[in-house]
Design an enzyme around this catalytic site. Structure first.
Site, PDB file in Angstrom:
ATOM      1  N   ARG A 140      30.645  46.048  52.016  1.00  0.00           N
ATOM      2  CA  ARG A 140      31.367  47.401  51.036  1.00  0.00           C
ATOM      3  C   ARG A 140      31.963  48.377  52.157  1.00  0.00           C
ATOM      4  O   ARG A 140      32.934  49.134  51.809  1.00  0.00           O
ATOM      5  CB  ARG A 140      30.403  48.168  50.192  1.00  0.00           C
ATOM      6  N   TRP A 175      32.705  53.085  54.481  1.00  0.00           N
ATOM      7  CA  TRP A 175      34.159  52.471  54.757  1.00  0.00           C
ATOM      8  C   TRP A 175      34.821  53.973  54.768  1.00  0.00           C
ATOM      9  O   TRP A 175      35.105  54.424  53.696  1.00  0.00           O
ATOM     10  CB  TRP A 175      34.464  51.727  53.595  1.00  0.00           C
ATOM     11  N   CYS A 206      32.115  51.759  50.716  1.00  0.00           N
ATOM     12  CA  CYS A 206      30.713  52.403  50.782  1.00  0.00           C
ATOM     13  C   CYS A 206      29.831  51.686  49.878  1.00  0.00           C
ATOM     14  O   CYS A 206      29.914  51.482  48.628  1.00  0.00           O
ATOM     15  CB  CYS A 206      30.734  53.744  50.526  1.00  0.00           C
ATOM     16  N   GLU A 219      43.846  38.543  57.541  1.00  0.00           N
ATOM     17  CA  GLU A 219      42.784  39.579  57.745  1.00  0.00           C
ATOM     18  C   GLU A 219      41.728  39.046  58.684  1.00  0.00           C
ATOM     19  O   GLU A 219      40.912  40.098  58.908  1.00  0.00           O
ATOM     20  CB  GLU A 219      42.449  39.558  56.283  1.00  0.00           C
TER      21      GLU A 219
HETATM   22  C1  F6R Z   1      41.085  39.192  50.725  1.00  0.00           C
HETATM   23  C2  F6R Z   1      40.394  39.735  49.472  1.00  0.00           C
HETATM   24  C3  F6R Z   1      41.085  40.864  48.916  1.00  0.00           C
HETATM   25  C4  F6R Z   1      40.778  41.193  47.392  1.00  0.00           C
HETATM   26  C5  F6R Z   1      41.268  42.191  46.766  1.00  0.00           C
HETATM   27  C6  F6R Z   1      40.895  42.315  45.239  1.00  0.00           C
HETATM   28  O1  F6R Z   1      40.245  38.077  51.106  1.00  0.00           O
HETATM   29  O2  F6R Z   1      39.320  39.471  49.311  1.00  0.00           O
HETATM   30  O3  F6R Z   1      42.502  40.788  49.010  1.00  0.00           O
HETATM   31  O4  F6R Z   1      40.972  39.718  46.936  1.00  0.00           O
HETATM   32  O5  F6R Z   1      41.027  43.346  47.516  1.00  0.00           O
HETATM   33  O6  F6R Z   1      39.552  42.592  45.080  1.00  0.00           O
HETATM   34  P1  F6R Z   1      38.929  42.117  43.770  1.00  0.00           P
HETATM   35  O7  F6R Z   1      39.282  40.676  43.233  1.00  0.00           O
HETATM   36  O8  F6R Z   1      37.568  42.410  43.820  1.00  0.00           O
HETATM   37  O9  F6R Z   1      39.578  42.794  42.863  1.00  0.00           O
END
Ligand code: F6R
Length: 607
Positions: free
Chosen positions: A27, A75, A2, A487
């Protein structure tokens, strides 16, 4: 999870809120809404779907015209995406709010409020807070907010309008991020900096359990005891242009192309006279020598960067490295103590599980090192030691350049650790560091070959399921390649250690199951080729991403892409690029929304 925004100023508030929300859609993007004071009365507009659905709705039905308001892009956590569950939510006659995060005790609070005769229209935890604020309202917004904050449990940020104060926005946060932007005669609240960059680069960071009050010409902050707080004004070090697409069809493609510059920005300042130097980040050779074990804890792509780190650190520095998924680590009573180092990797610096894992390790006396992209984020602020990655804003939900800089920091760290421990000599440390500095140009050259990868991607477009295989560092890379593809293309895919296939998974292989093999490690090449032959013999279409000297024969590979070679240890820096591009092209060819894949959000601030 969000995005929330707010505006107080002279501009058309609805336009500002929509523009700001468009920078926060990463987000969450399953519904959006705004609430604006129009002639001292709050008018809301909200809609299930993307922000553009809200804009269309406002074009048809009219937008609320005013100068003070709040907005939200959602979200879904509590209640499915729908107009009714969309924010802003009203609490009785007095309050309208937008909310990011989770209210953990919303059920108990809801029961209490129902017992008091209140009824609810939505399924959200947000409406519970709105109603609670209204229930507690005594004509004094600060007292009302403080009383409510004492009753709610969770991590969240709120933007609040009180009907009796039509010139003001209140904001409060616990854990979830919130900034207060400062323009000329105008102010903003936002979950993240890109939302305000069109208007200003100056902002304050709201801290845990602080309240902000914004009205025309003034911004004030106080704590829960109403004591005023003086805050430091910050300046964003990147501008709007960095957060725009700049002619690329998608943010993801732009960000893939930004990787060479991101590496340079991240690595170069940490190299002194040809040797890695992380002392500015609080890391000294003495402190490095003291650690017994290293834990790398992260989620998703960041965890995959940790997997590369594990191989490199163990190989060079001979220190055991345990890589863990943050949501597993925090609940399994990890064997971690004072002589251990825990490295948390996170692009956003706000991932709830990674933050909680770091706090747990800290409680157990371990030293914490954060590798984070978002400046001033919670993980960055709480860690004992900090290495910022300088990827700049990553807007596409699928992470590419953030991964690239995360692994480049893993290399720097491994070189420095191995040298500090006497496992490599100065000449070797210099050689590896120099090679790391070559990677930006080599990646730029690789990107020139993207049309080849586009052609290769066509072989995957109609697949329903596929496997990525590799050994050692190539296995770590396969994990990232597979996640990237699934994804954004929505094709089911798994990464497997190539040698493990025959212990069960090979039964899945038939002509409808393509296999992407990563084969960049000369010492594992023969083994990997036998594994590719095994799947080929069972009918699989095979695509091989290999080192230039490891080109497979026609009998082994239906398609291959050769990556110019560098030291085998550094091959992931190059070989991840074709994997990113394959995922990108397959997603484009399948007509998906590449930058905003379904069900996902960029910043996962809920468990
Ligand atoms: C996939 C992706 C996610 C993030 C995960 C961790 O492309 O971006 O798997 O890597 O949600 O997010 P951070 O790095 O922000 O802790």
């Amino acid at each position: 999870m969000c995005g929330i925004v707010g505006y107080v100023g002279k501009r058309d508030c609805a336009d500002v809120l929509v523009a700001a929300l468009s920078k926060l859609e990463y987000r969450g993007y399953d519904s959006a809404g705004i609430a604006v004071f129009v002639n001292n009365t709050i008018q809301t507009a909200k809609s299930q779907g993307r922000l553009e659905d809200l804009s269309k709705k406002m074009e048809q039905e009219g937008k609320p015209e005013g100068h003070v308001g709040i907005g939200h892009t959602r979200w879904a956590t509590h209640g499915k995406p729908s107009d009714i569950n969309s924010h802003p939510h009203r609490g009785g006659e007095n309050v309208t709010i937008v909310h990011n995060g989770i209210i953990e005790n919303y059920k108990q609070l809801k029961e209490m409020l129902i017992a008091e005769g209140r009824s609810f229209v939505s399924e959200t935890d947000t409406e519970v807070v709105a109603q609670l604020l209204d229930y507690n309202y005594n004509g004094n917004p600060l007292e009302t907010i403080a009383k409510t904050m004492a009753q709610v449990i969770g991590s969240f940020a709120l933007g609040i309008l009180f009907n009796d104060f039509p010139n003001r926005i209140y904001a409060v946060r616990r854990e979830s991020p919130l900034i207060v932007g400062v323009g000329e005669d105008e102010s903003f609240i936002a979950s993240d900096v890109p939302a305000i960059l069109k208007y200003t680069r100056q902002y304050y960071l709201l801290e845990h359990d602080e309240i902000a009050m914004l009205e025309e010409g003034s911004i004030t902050f106080c704590n829960m005891q109403f004591r005023p707080i003086q805050k430091k004004l910050m300046t964003a070090d990147w501008d709007m242009e960095a957060a725009e697409k700049q002619g690329y069809e998608h943010y993801m493609l732009k960000e893939i192309h930004e990787q060479p510059e991101s590496i340079k920005r991240t690595v170069m300042p940490r190299i002194e006279n040809g040797m890695p130097n992380l002392s500015e980040c609080g890391i000294t050779p003495e402190s490095l020598r003291a650690f017994r074990n290293i834990y790398i804890v992260a989620c998703g792509t960041a965890m995959h960067a940790g997997m590369v780190g594990k191989y490199v650190i163990e190989k060079l520095a001979r220190v055991p490295v345990i890589v863990d998924i943050a949501s597993e680590f925090r609940y399994r009573s990890p064997l971690i103590g004072e002589s251990d180092l825990i490295i948390i990797i996170s692009q956003s610096g706000e991932t709830a599980d990674s933050l909680a894992a770091m706090r747990l390790a800290s409680e157990r006396g371990a030293k914490t090192l954060a590798i984070v992209n978002a400046k001033g984020s919670s993980i960055a602020r709480e860690a004992d030691m900090l290495i910022y990655t300088h990827a700049g804003p990553e807007i596409a939900v699928a992470s590419t350049k953030a991964y690239m800089v995360q692994i480049s920091v893993m290399y720097l760290f491994a070189f420095e650790l191995a040298y500090a421990k006497g496992k490599i000599d100065e000449a070797e440390c210099r050689r590896l560091t120099a090679l790391l500095l070559e990677t930006p140009d080599r990646i730029a050259a690789l990107l020139e070959q993207k049309e080849e990868l586009k052609a290769m991607s066509e072989a995957l477009v109609s697949a329903e399921s596929l496997l990525y295989i590799g050994r050692g560092l190539d296995y770590a890379l396969s994990m990232e390649g597979s996640l990237k593809l699934k994804e954004i293309s929505y094709i089911h895919s798994e990464a497997y250690a190539a040698g493990e296939l025959k212990h069960g998974t090979i039964s899945l292989i038939d002509r409808d199951m393509p296999v992407i093999a990563v084969d960049t490690q000369p010492d594992l090449h023969k083994k990997t080729v036998s594994n590719i032959e095994e799947v080929k013999a069972r009918g699989a279409k095979t695509l091989v991403i290999c080192g230039e000297s490891l080109i497979p024969s026609k009998e082994v590979a239906d398609y291959f892409f050769a990556v110019p070679e560098i030291d085998a240890l550094l091959m992931p820096m190059l070989a991840v690029v074709p994997l990113q591009l394959i995922a990108y092209y397959v997603s484009v060819m399948r007509g998906n929304d590449v930058d905003k894949p379904r069900n996902l959000a960029k910043s996962v601030t809920v468990e």
